[in-house]
Motif scaffolding. Sequence first.
Motif, short mmCIF file in Angstrom:
data_model
loop_
_atom_site.label_atom_id
_atom_site.label_comp_id
_atom_site.label_asym_id
_atom_site.label_seq_id
_atom_site.Cartn_x
_atom_site.Cartn_y
_atom_site.Cartn_z
N MET A 13 0.86 -1.18 0.00
CA MET A 13 0.00 0.00 0.00
C MET A 13 0.89 1.23 0.00
O MET A 13 1.74 1.37 0.87
CB MET A 13 -0.91 -0.04 1.23
CG MET A 13 -2.00 0.98 1.22
SD MET A 13 -3.16 0.65 -0.11
CE MET A 13 -4.07 2.17 -0.08
N PRO A 14 0.73 2.13 -0.99
CA PRO A 14 1.67 3.25 -1.13
C PRO A 14 1.39 4.44 -0.20
O PRO A 14 2.21 5.34 -0.11
CB PRO A 14 1.50 3.67 -2.59
CG PRO A 14 0.13 3.25 -2.95
CD PRO A 14 -0.16 2.01 -2.14
N TYR A 15 0.25 4.48 0.46
CA TYR A 15 -0.10 5.64 1.29
C TYR A 15 -1.14 5.25 2.33
O TYR A 15 -1.68 4.15 2.31
CB TYR A 15 -0.63 6.78 0.41
CG TYR A 15 -1.82 6.40 -0.43
CD1 TYR A 15 -3.11 6.34 0.10
CD2 TYR A 15 -1.67 6.07 -1.77
CE1 TYR A 15 -4.20 5.98 -0.67
CE2 TYR A 15 -2.76 5.71 -2.57
CZ TYR A 15 -4.02 5.68 -2.00
OH TYR A 15 -5.09 5.32 -2.77
N GLY A 16 -1.42 6.19 3.22
CA GLY A 16 -2.52 6.02 4.16
C GLY A 16 -2.13 5.32 5.44
O GLY A 16 -0.95 5.08 5.73
N LYS A 17 -3.13 4.98 6.18
CA LYS A 17 -2.98 4.36 7.50
C LYS A 17 -2.16 3.08 7.44
O LYS A 17 -1.43 2.75 8.37
CB LYS A 17 -4.38 4.09 8.06
CG LYS A 17 -4.40 3.43 9.41
CD LYS A 17 -5.83 3.21 9.87
CE LYS A 17 -5.85 2.56 11.24
NZ LYS A 17 -7.23 2.36 11.70
N HIS A 18 -2.31 2.34 6.36
CA HIS A 18 -1.64 1.04 6.23
C HIS A 18 -0.51 1.08 5.21
O HIS A 18 -0.21 0.07 4.55
CB HIS A 18 -2.66 -0.04 5.89
CG HIS A 18 -3.70 -0.21 6.96
ND1 HIS A 18 -3.41 -0.79 8.16
CD2 HIS A 18 -5.00 0.15 7.01
CE1 HIS A 18 -4.51 -0.80 8.91
NE2 HIS A 18 -5.48 -0.23 8.23
N TYR A 30 -10.66 -2.05 6.23
CA TYR A 30 -10.05 -1.06 5.34
C TYR A 30 -10.49 -1.30 3.89
O TYR A 30 -10.84 -0.37 3.17
CB TYR A 30 -8.53 -1.14 5.48
CG TYR A 30 -7.74 -0.02 4.85
CD1 TYR A 30 -7.92 1.29 5.24
CD2 TYR A 30 -6.78 -0.29 3.89
CE1 TYR A 30 -7.16 2.32 4.68
CE2 TYR A 30 -6.01 0.73 3.32
CZ TYR A 30 -6.22 2.03 3.72
OH TYR A 30 -5.46 3.04 3.17
N LEU A 31 -10.52 -2.56 3.49
CA LEU A 31 -10.99 -2.91 2.15
C LEU A 31 -12.47 -2.56 1.99
O LEU A 31 -12.89 -2.08 0.93
CB LEU A 31 -10.74 -4.39 1.88
CG LEU A 31 -9.28 -4.83 1.88
CD1 LEU A 31 -9.17 -6.34 1.92
CD2 LEU A 31 -8.52 -4.26 0.69
N ASN A 32 -13.25 -2.80 3.04
CA ASN A 32 -14.68 -2.45 3.00
C ASN A 32 -14.86 -0.95 2.85
O ASN A 32 -15.79 -0.50 2.17
CB ASN A 32 -15.39 -2.94 4.26
CG ASN A 32 -15.49 -4.44 4.33
OD1 ASN A 32 -15.41 -5.12 3.31
ND2 ASN A 32 -15.65 -4.97 5.52
N TRP A 33 -14.00 -0.16 3.51
CA TRP A 33 -14.08 1.29 3.40
C TRP A 33 -13.87 1.72 1.95
O TRP A 33 -14.63 2.55 1.43
CB TRP A 33 -13.03 1.94 4.32
CG TRP A 33 -13.07 3.43 4.26
CD1 TRP A 33 -13.88 4.26 4.98
CD2 TRP A 33 -12.27 4.28 3.42
NE1 TRP A 33 -13.62 5.57 4.63
CE2 TRP A 33 -12.65 5.61 3.67
CE3 TRP A 33 -11.28 4.02 2.47
CZ2 TRP A 33 -12.06 6.68 3.02
CZ3 TRP A 33 -10.71 5.10 1.82
CH2 TRP A 33 -11.09 6.41 2.10
N PHE A 34 -12.87 1.15 1.29
CA PHE A 34 -12.64 1.47 -0.13
C PHE A 34 -13.85 1.06 -0.97
O PHE A 34 -14.24 1.78 -1.89
CB PHE A 34 -11.39 0.78 -0.67
CG PHE A 34 -10.13 1.55 -0.42
CD1 PHE A 34 -9.86 2.73 -1.09
CD2 PHE A 34 -9.19 1.08 0.48
CE1 PHE A 34 -8.69 3.45 -0.87
CE2 PHE A 34 -8.02 1.79 0.71
CZ PHE A 34 -7.76 2.97 0.04
#
Length: 69
Positions: A13-18, A30-34
């Motif tokens: 993952m190139p950015y963000g919380k993870h 996190y996948l559900n959020w996307f």
Amino acid sequence: MSEPLQRLVEMRMPYGKHKDMLIADLPGNYLNWFAREGFPPGELGRLLALMHEIDHNGLRHLLQPLRRD
């Protein structure tokens, strides 16, 4: 279809919380959020959508043989 699956256990993952976490290791919430908010464009978005489907259907174990030791 094996190439996209292989990318899930290679690409981070190139950015963000993870940031820096393998796409295959991203948590389901996190996948559900996307899935709710919209996947980013390009390869990253396609891989996140694929990983969401794998996670949603309880198939994460299928990626295990593709992982490098």
